[in-house]
Write an enzyme that holds these catalytic residues in place. Sequence first.
Site, PDB file in Angstrom:
ATOM      1  N   ARG A  22     -45.830  69.552  85.098  1.00 13.99           N
ATOM      2  CA  ARG A  22     -44.207  69.026  85.849  1.00 13.99           C
ATOM      3  C   ARG A  22     -44.600  69.258  87.362  1.00 13.99           C
ATOM      4  NH1 ARG A  22     -38.889  68.609  83.658  1.00 13.99           N
ATOM      5  NH2 ARG A  22     -39.340  66.927  82.722  1.00 13.99           N
ATOM      6  N   PRO A  73     -31.460  77.036  76.064  1.00 13.51           N
ATOM      7  CA  PRO A  73     -31.142  76.227  74.934  1.00 13.51           C
ATOM      8  C   PRO A  73     -30.311  76.928  73.751  1.00 13.51           C
ATOM      9  CG  PRO A  73     -33.449  76.759  74.615  1.00 13.51           C
ATOM     10  CD  PRO A  73     -33.019  77.471  75.893  1.00 13.51           C
ATOM     11  N   THR A 112     -26.800  77.338  82.788  1.00  9.94           N
ATOM     12  CA  THR A 112     -25.576  77.644  82.141  1.00  9.94           C
ATOM     13  C   THR A 112     -25.588  78.734  81.168  1.00  9.94           C
ATOM     14  OG1 THR A 112     -24.945  75.350  82.255  1.00  9.94           O
ATOM     15  CG2 THR A 112     -23.632  76.608  80.628  1.00  9.94           C
ATOM     16  N   LEU A 201     -18.233  76.597  81.239  1.00 14.11           N
ATOM     17  CA  LEU A 201     -18.125  76.515  79.956  1.00 14.11           C
ATOM     18  C   LEU A 201     -16.878  75.752  79.734  1.00 14.11           C
ATOM     19  CD1 LEU A 201     -19.250  79.782  78.117  1.00 14.11           C
ATOM     20  CD2 LEU A 201     -20.847  77.765  78.621  1.00 14.11           C
ATOM     21  N   ASN A 204     -16.856  72.056  80.980  1.00 16.58           N
ATOM     22  CA  ASN A 204     -17.532  70.883  80.144  1.00 16.58           C
ATOM     23  C   ASN A 204     -16.802  70.971  78.690  1.00 16.58           C
ATOM     24  OD1 ASN A 204     -19.565  69.984  81.459  1.00 16.58           O
ATOM     25  ND2 ASN A 204     -20.849  71.475  80.942  1.00 16.58           N
ATOM     26  N   CYS A 256     -25.326  69.331  77.515  1.00 20.68           N
ATOM     27  CA  CYS A 256     -24.493  70.188  77.971  1.00 20.68           C
ATOM     28  C   CYS A 256     -23.350  70.712  76.987  1.00 20.68           C
ATOM     29  CB  CYS A 256     -23.946  70.176  79.396  1.00 20.68           C
ATOM     30  SG  CYS A 256     -25.060  70.323  80.731  1.00 20.68           S
ATOM     31  N   LYS A 259     -24.067  72.344  73.519  1.00 18.24           N
ATOM     32  CA  LYS A 259     -24.284  73.553  73.955  1.00 18.24           C
ATOM     33  C   LYS A 259     -23.287  74.772  74.472  1.00 18.24           C
ATOM     34  CE  LYS A 259     -27.262  74.394  77.345  1.00 18.24           C
ATOM     35  NZ  LYS A 259     -27.287  75.332  78.270  1.00 18.24           N
ATOM     36  N   ARG A 413     -19.752  51.217  72.398  1.00 23.45           N
ATOM     37  CA  ARG A 413     -19.180  51.397  73.960  1.00 23.45           C
ATOM     38  C   ARG A 413     -18.123  50.696  74.336  1.00 23.45           C
ATOM     39  NH1 ARG A 413     -20.905  56.785  75.873  1.00 23.45           N
ATOM     40  NH2 ARG A 413     -22.871  57.143  75.243  1.00 23.45           N
TER      41      ARG A 413
HETATM   42  C1  UDX Z   1     -21.640  66.904  81.844  1.00 21.90           C
HETATM   43  C2  UDX Z   1     -20.608  67.162  82.833  1.00 21.90           C
HETATM   44  O1  UDX Z   1     -19.899  65.897  83.048  1.00 21.90           O
HETATM   45  C3  UDX Z   1     -21.214  67.714  84.127  1.00 21.90           C
HETATM   46  O2  UDX Z   1     -19.867  68.141  84.924  1.00 21.90           O
HETATM   47  C4  UDX Z   1     -21.917  68.962  83.644  1.00 21.90           C
HETATM   48  O3  UDX Z   1     -22.579  69.732  84.834  1.00 21.90           O
HETATM   49  C5  UDX Z   1     -22.958  68.753  82.773  1.00 21.90           C
HETATM   50  O4  UDX Z   1     -22.584  68.108  81.575  1.00 21.90           O
HETATM   51  P1  UDX Z   1     -23.445  65.072  81.562  1.00 21.90           P
HETATM   52  O5  UDX Z   1     -23.819  65.778  80.333  1.00 21.90           O
HETATM   53  O6  UDX Z   1     -24.723  64.515  82.604  1.00 21.90           O
HETATM   54  O7  UDX Z   1     -22.604  66.015  82.520  1.00 21.90           O
HETATM   55  O8  UDX Z   1     -22.652  63.567  81.510  1.00 21.90           O
HETATM   56  P2  UDX Z   1     -21.460  62.994  81.166  1.00 21.90           P
HETATM   57  O9  UDX Z   1     -20.901  61.815  82.237  1.00 21.90           O
HETATM   58  O10 UDX Z   1     -20.396  63.932  81.313  1.00 21.90           O
HETATM   59  O11 UDX Z   1     -21.155  62.332  79.604  1.00 21.90           O
HETATM   60  C6  UDX Z   1     -21.580  63.439  78.538  1.00 21.90           C
HETATM   61  C7  UDX Z   1     -21.134  62.378  77.407  1.00 21.90           C
HETATM   62  O12 UDX Z   1     -20.055  61.972  76.997  1.00 21.90           O
HETATM   63  C8  UDX Z   1     -22.059  60.958  77.314  1.00 21.90           C
HETATM   64  O13 UDX Z   1     -22.781  60.823  75.913  1.00 21.90           O
HETATM   65  C9  UDX Z   1     -21.123  60.041  77.747  1.00 21.90           C
HETATM   66  O14 UDX Z   1     -21.553  58.955  77.427  1.00 21.90           O
HETATM   67  C10 UDX Z   1     -19.841  60.469  77.019  1.00 21.90           C
HETATM   68  N1  UDX Z   1     -18.528  59.994  77.268  1.00 21.90           N
HETATM   69  C11 UDX Z   1     -18.003  60.275  78.683  1.00 21.90           C
HETATM   70  C12 UDX Z   1     -17.719  59.283  76.568  1.00 21.90           C
HETATM   71  O15 UDX Z   1     -18.040  59.113  75.383  1.00 21.90           O
HETATM   72  N2  UDX Z   1     -16.539  58.819  76.984  1.00 21.90           N
HETATM   73  C13 UDX Z   1     -16.190  59.073  78.519  1.00 21.90           C
HETATM   74  O16 UDX Z   1     -15.085  58.806  78.794  1.00 21.90           O
HETATM   75  C14 UDX Z   1     -16.999  59.892  79.174  1.00 21.90           C
END
Ligand code: UDX
Length: 440
Positions: A22, A73, A112, A201, A204, A256, A259, A413
């Site tokens: 890495r 994890p 986290t 937590l 999220n 995230c 979890k 989607r």
């Molecule tokens: C998330 C949090 O947004 C972030 O603040 C935290 O630090 C880490 O977890 P991330 O997992 O990178 O970030 O993605 P995010 O954009 O939040 O989307 C998570 C999931 O929700 C994705 O699968 C996305 O497609 C889905 N999603 C998001 C939806 O299905 N509908 C929405 O309206 C928004």
Amino acid sequence: MAAIALKCPRYKVTVVDVNEDRIKEWNSDRLPIYEPGLDNIIRKTRGVNLFFSTEIEKEIKEADIIFVSVNTPTKTFGLGAGMASDLQYWEKTAQAILENSEGPKIIVEKSTLPVKTAEAMERILRANSNNSQFEVVSNPEFLAEGTAMQDLLEPDRVLIGSHETESGLRAAEEIVNIYAHWVPRDRIITTNLWSAELSKLVANAFLAQRISSINSISALCEKTDADISEISYAIGSDRRIGPKFLKASVGFGGSCFKKDILNLVYIAESYGLSEVADYWRMVLKINEYQEERFVANIIKTMFNTVVGKKIAIFGFAFKANTGDTRESPAKFIAIKLIQEKAILSITDPQALRNAQIDLAGTGGEVTFDPDPYKAVEGASAIVVVAEWEVFKTLNYADIYKRMKKPALIFDGRNILDHQQLFKIGFNVYPIGKPNLTHFE
Ligand code: UDX
């Protein structure tokens, strides 16, 4: 860390990892992760004030501030399996810090972690030293993948939690000073240690809850004449609700949400708050329900059998603009379809390497192709799972010609122009909207 290096030229930032490969990748032109804009920042800072190294002991010795961002994890064994965080890497890191520190240091918890882990960290760190040597501060990360650089450079807020003792507040101020190089002071929130840890937590859990809420309503829409996009827009226009995170989908994924909710549930249960635990558990249950009913609908629509039928999966990442496939709904859907003996062709602009790893050993007939036009050749159906921009602008008339008829599109989607697809000849199955089909 790259953002800190960029914005704070007087700080020397060294990222250390036990994984040599890495670190080699971080020192090469091919970074180990895809994140828009990151390569640019690495190019500007690497070798200037940002370094990548495997010399963990030496770097611990030299550092004044240590950000701990190790993997935490969900536990897969023993007490709390499937819910609590597995803190073994994190504990090893605490031990390494303890063994290699000669002077006082600020330890910043970035991973986290379940609440009150800072306390456990302190217990380890203070085991062999005088009490003033280490000060533990919590600085949870709120960036989202795909928009990480923007989230870091223009955050809604930075959260820093510390003990409310004199030395705790002084340590917090040191971390505040780092972020104050580019974040307005009123967006840097300081709290007590436990509030900072729990806020991560809860943030999220709230975001995931919005998605499960809208997804639950999408199921209701499919039974009535209501349209989920119209509902999202109508309710999101209420400023108290707001428009974000109301897009119905095939379900949320990513490293995230699941979890962190499992952690929240575990913590609530461990304090005997079973109603609270049940409440948050339902957010996950609706997510599983959404994924399951999406696949069930594909199978039912394809005349209850997909045996030997070719299905093109558009998008394997857990969302657009990332190559990350952790907890991706695509994985769940692909495995279910493989179990039903479908032939899959998967296309994704960034996630095919991970898709191959995820589906290795499933025994399915699966091909991976970065070119969507090739992926649809001879397919009976397209299943849109990640919302990549590129999928919106494809030539669907051409795609239609390449597919077997009747050609079906399941838009998990709601990103495509459904009327247009219907006019081309597709039978269209969106989420939370009426289907558009040419069948009687
Ligand atoms: C998330 C949090 O947004 C972030 O603040 C935290 O630090 C880490 O977890 P991330 O997992 O990178 O970030 O993605 P995010 O954009 O939040 O989307 C998570 C999931 O929700 C994705 O699968 C996305 O497609 C889905 N999603 C998001 C939806 O299905 N509908 C929405 O309206 C928004």
